[in-house]
Write an enzyme that holds these catalytic residues in place. Structure first.
Site, short mmCIF file in Angstrom:
data_model
loop_
_atom_site.label_atom_id
_atom_site.label_comp_id
_atom_site.label_asym_id
_atom_site.label_seq_id
_atom_site.Cartn_x
_atom_site.Cartn_y
_atom_site.Cartn_z
N SER A 46 -51.75 -27.47 -38.16
CA SER A 46 -52.25 -26.36 -38.96
C SER A 46 -53.37 -25.68 -38.19
CB SER A 46 -52.79 -26.86 -40.30
OG SER A 46 -53.57 -25.87 -40.96
N TYR B 202 -57.97 -32.29 -45.61
CA TYR B 202 -56.77 -31.69 -45.00
C TYR B 202 -57.01 -31.39 -43.53
CZ TYR B 202 -52.94 -28.40 -44.24
OH TYR B 202 -51.84 -27.75 -43.75
#
Length: 258
Positions: A141, A154
């Site tokens: 990501s 995350y």
């Protein structure tokens, strides 16, 4: 035909919806035999139905990637018939919060799925891949490369995905195993729609447009755009590429604030 995957066998984790479904569908259309791992049986069924309609070859497996025994059993079963050529580690979950409002249970859950899940799948697949080579793609990501508000756990997990990718690529060069990662920006998936509906009832359209504009290009990406990049990296045309992260983010990493 370029990007031809005929004769290849691929595993796609988290292939029941969103980016995973798009990748599984794209690889199958290009000729790969795709094995889709997901916890949600209804989502799996829908993905299989979509691929079958497009004449792709696919199989579904209910799997909890955080459970090593479950992963080992399924990948061993797939390998017993014919070796795996491609592993797409896409299964993952999100979490919103900074370090103060991320409790231990939240942190452990993110770790178990996003980090341990990828570890489990690579550990199960690599021994067989060593015999004939293979390709691994880990979904990272932009949160692995830049700071994003309220994404502490995350971001931690995706940073680990990035460095696991580099380590595996380095360790298995001589075994002809390529390992790369893809770092999407904000992509329009059912998760985004659900997040907006749950947190901004009555303001869905306004918030969707606001989130879309956080990408410098002015819109969110689509799952199919991520899948097309994955297809290229899986193909023989990308045989000179390993140990590399590929941002696909509408300019987010390099152009925000410029």
């Amino acid at each position: 035909m370029k990007f031809d995957l005929k004769g290849k066998r691929a595993i796609v984790t988290g292939g029941g919806s969103g980016i995973g479904r798009a990748i599984a569908t794209t690889l199958a259309i290009q000729g790969a035999e795709v094995h889709i791992l997901d916890l949600n049986s209804n989502s799996l069924d829908e993905t299989i139905k979509n691929i079958t309609k497009k004449k792709g070859k696919c199989y579904s497996h209910i799997c909890d990637v955080s459970n090593q025994n479950n992963v080992n059993d399924i990948i061993s079963q797939i390998n017993s018939k014919k070796h795996i050529d491609i592993l797409i580690n896409n299964a993952g979950i999100s979490h919103i919060g900074n370090i103060e409002n991320t409790n231990e249970a939240d942190f452990d859950k993110i770790y178990n799925v996003n980090i341990k899940g990828m570890y489990n799948c690579m550990k199960a697949a690599i021994p067989e891949m060593k015999k004939q080579g293979g390709l691994i793609i880990n979904m990272a990501s932009i949160a692995a490369s830049v700071g994003i508000n309220n994404r502490f756990a995350y971001s931690m997990s995706k940073g680990a995905v990035l460095t696991m990718t580099y380590s595996v690529a380095k360790d298995y060069l001589t075994h002809n195993i390529r390992c790369n990662s893809i770092s999407p920006g904000r992509v329009h998936t059912p998760f985004v729609d659900g997040f907006i509906k749950a947190n901004y009832p009555g303001k869905e359209k306004e918030m969707f447009e606001k989130l879309a504009k956080t990408q410098p290009i002015g819109r969110m990406g689509t799952p199919e755009e991520i899948a097309n990049l994955a297809l290229y990296l899986c193909s023989d045309e990308a045989s000179f590429i390993t140990g590399t992260d590929f941002p696909i983010d509408g300019g987010f990493i390099k152009l925000n604030g410029n």
